[in-house]
Design a protein around this motif. Structure first.
Motif, mmCIF file in Angstrom:
data_model
loop_
_atom_site.group_PDB
_atom_site.id
_atom_site.type_symbol
_atom_site.label_atom_id
_atom_site.label_comp_id
_atom_site.label_asym_id
_atom_site.label_seq_id
_atom_site.Cartn_x
_atom_site.Cartn_y
_atom_site.Cartn_z
ATOM 1 N N GLY A 92 0.786 -1.223 0.000
ATOM 2 C CA GLY A 92 0.000 0.000 0.000
ATOM 3 C C GLY A 92 0.821 1.278 0.000
ATOM 4 N N ILE A 93 2.063 1.207 -0.425
ATOM 5 C CA ILE A 93 2.895 2.406 -0.483
ATOM 6 C C ILE A 93 3.047 2.852 -1.926
ATOM 7 N N ALA A 94 3.366 4.097 -2.123
ATOM 8 C CA ALA A 94 3.445 4.665 -3.473
ATOM 9 C C ALA A 94 4.430 3.910 -4.364
ATOM 10 N N ASP A 95 5.542 3.469 -3.826
ATOM 11 C CA ASP A 95 6.542 2.763 -4.629
ATOM 12 C C ASP A 95 6.031 1.430 -5.177
ATOM 13 N N ALA A 96 5.052 0.850 -4.512
ATOM 14 C CA ALA A 96 4.525 -0.445 -4.942
ATOM 15 C C ALA A 96 3.599 -0.312 -6.142
ATOM 16 N N GLY A 97 3.096 0.890 -6.403
ATOM 17 C CA GLY A 97 2.154 1.078 -7.502
ATOM 18 C C GLY A 97 0.752 0.687 -7.063
ATOM 19 N N THR A 98 -0.023 0.212 -8.020
ATOM 20 C CA THR A 98 -1.399 -0.191 -7.740
ATOM 21 C C THR A 98 -1.460 -1.668 -7.401
ATOM 22 N N LEU A 99 -2.601 -2.105 -6.951
ATOM 23 C CA LEU A 99 -2.813 -3.507 -6.614
ATOM 24 C C LEU A 99 -2.550 -4.408 -7.824
ATOM 25 N N GLY A 100 -3.080 -4.034 -8.982
ATOM 26 C CA GLY A 100 -2.869 -4.829 -10.199
ATOM 27 C C GLY A 100 -1.416 -4.860 -10.616
ATOM 28 N N ALA A 101 -0.722 -3.738 -10.491
ATOM 29 C CA ALA A 101 0.699 -3.685 -10.841
ATOM 30 C C ALA A 101 1.525 -4.546 -9.897
ATOM 31 N N TRP A 102 1.168 -4.535 -8.622
ATOM 32 C CA TRP A 102 1.874 -5.357 -7.634
ATOM 33 C C TRP A 102 1.734 -6.840 -7.974
ATOM 34 N N LYS A 103 0.508 -7.266 -8.269
ATOM 35 C CA LYS A 103 0.286 -8.666 -8.637
ATOM 36 C C LYS A 103 1.038 -9.009 -9.922
ATOM 37 N N ALA A 104 0.967 -8.120 -10.917
ATOM 38 C CA ALA A 104 1.602 -8.377 -12.215
ATOM 39 C C ALA A 104 3.104 -8.574 -12.060
ATOM 40 N N ARG A 105 3.731 -7.803 -11.211
ATOM 41 C CA ARG A 105 5.180 -7.933 -10.964
ATOM 42 C C ARG A 105 5.529 -9.344 -10.492
ATOM 43 N N HIS A 106 4.730 -9.869 -9.588
ATOM 44 C CA HIS A 106 5.004 -11.201 -9.031
ATOM 45 C C HIS A 106 4.632 -12.307 -10.016
ATOM 46 N N VAL A 107 3.576 -12.101 -10.779
ATOM 47 C CA VAL A 107 3.212 -13.070 -11.821
ATOM 48 C C VAL A 107 4.326 -13.155 -12.855
ATOM 49 N N ALA A 108 4.816 -12.015 -13.317
ATOM 50 C CA ALA A 108 5.867 -11.989 -14.336
ATOM 51 C C ALA A 108 7.118 -12.736 -13.865
ATOM 52 N N ALA A 109 7.501 -12.545 -12.630
ATOM 53 C CA ALA A 109 8.684 -13.228 -12.100
ATOM 54 C C ALA A 109 8.447 -14.735 -12.014
ATOM 55 N N TRP A 110 7.237 -15.143 -11.665
ATOM 56 C CA TRP A 110 6.946 -16.555 -11.453
ATOM 57 C C TRP A 110 6.823 -17.342 -12.760
ATOM 58 N N VAL A 111 6.259 -16.740 -13.803
ATOM 59 C CA VAL A 111 6.027 -17.487 -15.048
ATOM 60 C C VAL A 111 7.315 -17.767 -15.815
ATOM 61 N N GLU A 112 8.362 -16.977 -15.591
ATOM 62 C CA GLU A 112 9.674 -17.193 -16.216
ATOM 63 C C GLU A 112 9.591 -17.427 -17.721
ATOM 64 N N ARG A 113 8.990 -16.517 -18.434
ATOM 65 C CA ARG A 113 8.908 -16.536 -19.902
ATOM 66 C C ARG A 113 7.957 -17.586 -20.475
#
Length: 182
Positions: A92-113
């Motif tokens: 919930g801090i400004a650096d984290a972005g929005t809820l959707g952006a936070w989830k997308a960051r972790h999804v992108a790292a997990w799917v590994e291309r």
């Protein structure tokens, strides 16, 4: 490249925010001692399993429920235990972005291309996932959170996964959700 993934959100996708049409039942779930009332449709499990099987894809949770989805959601919709994207609590801090952006960051790292379809209701997740470095072929199926996952969403994913072998290049644009049924 690996087999494609079909990523599932819970709230707003399998659990619509408004009272849904018939087929849904009310459930009480108490992960970590907090009780939630959810609308879940037992037919979703079969639809998702059929989709994954027909595409040679692997189902996985991409939800803040993380592994709790295997305990509280999967059995109620007819899904076996699934792997999950480890999405930490939104700071919930400004650096984290929005809820959707936070989830997308972790999804992108997990799917590994790996190629993936993601059933998601956060409107900004599509832009964020497309901007992640090294993200492979994907389709974010935008689900209207008030009505949840429908057969139309499944068919969009089925078509995209069926065409995946012949498609090359980076990300695909999100599909627009269908209008809620009255």
């Amino acid at each position: 490249m690996g087999s494609p993934l079909v990523l599932l959100d819970v709230d707003g996708v399998l659990n619509p925010f408004q009272r849904p049409h018939r087929g849904y039942k009310r459930h009480r779930c108490s992960p970590n001692g907090v009780t939630y009332k959810l609308w879940l449709d037992a037919g979703h499990g079969r639809m998702l399993l059929d989709l994954a099987e027909s595409a040679g894809a692997e189902l996985a949770w991409a939800s803040y429920w993380c592994d709790e989805a295997n305990t509280w959601i999967g059995p109620r919709v007819g899904l076996p235990e699934l792997p999950y994207v480890p999405i930490p609590r939104f700071p919930g801090i400004a650096d984290a972005g929005t809820l959707g952006a936070w989830k997308a960051r972790h999804v992108a790292a997990w799917v590994e291309r790996r190629p993936f379809v993601w059933f998601e209701d956060e409107p900004d997740a599509a832009d964020r996932i497309a901007a992640e470095p090294g993200i492979g072929d994907h389709l974010l199926v935008a689900v209207e959170p008030d009505s949840g996952l429908t057969g139309r969403h499944i068919e969009l994913a089925r078509t995209w996964l069926g065409d995946l072998a012949g498609r090359s290049g980076p990300s695909q644009q999100p599909q627009q959700p269908e209008q809620p049924q009255q």
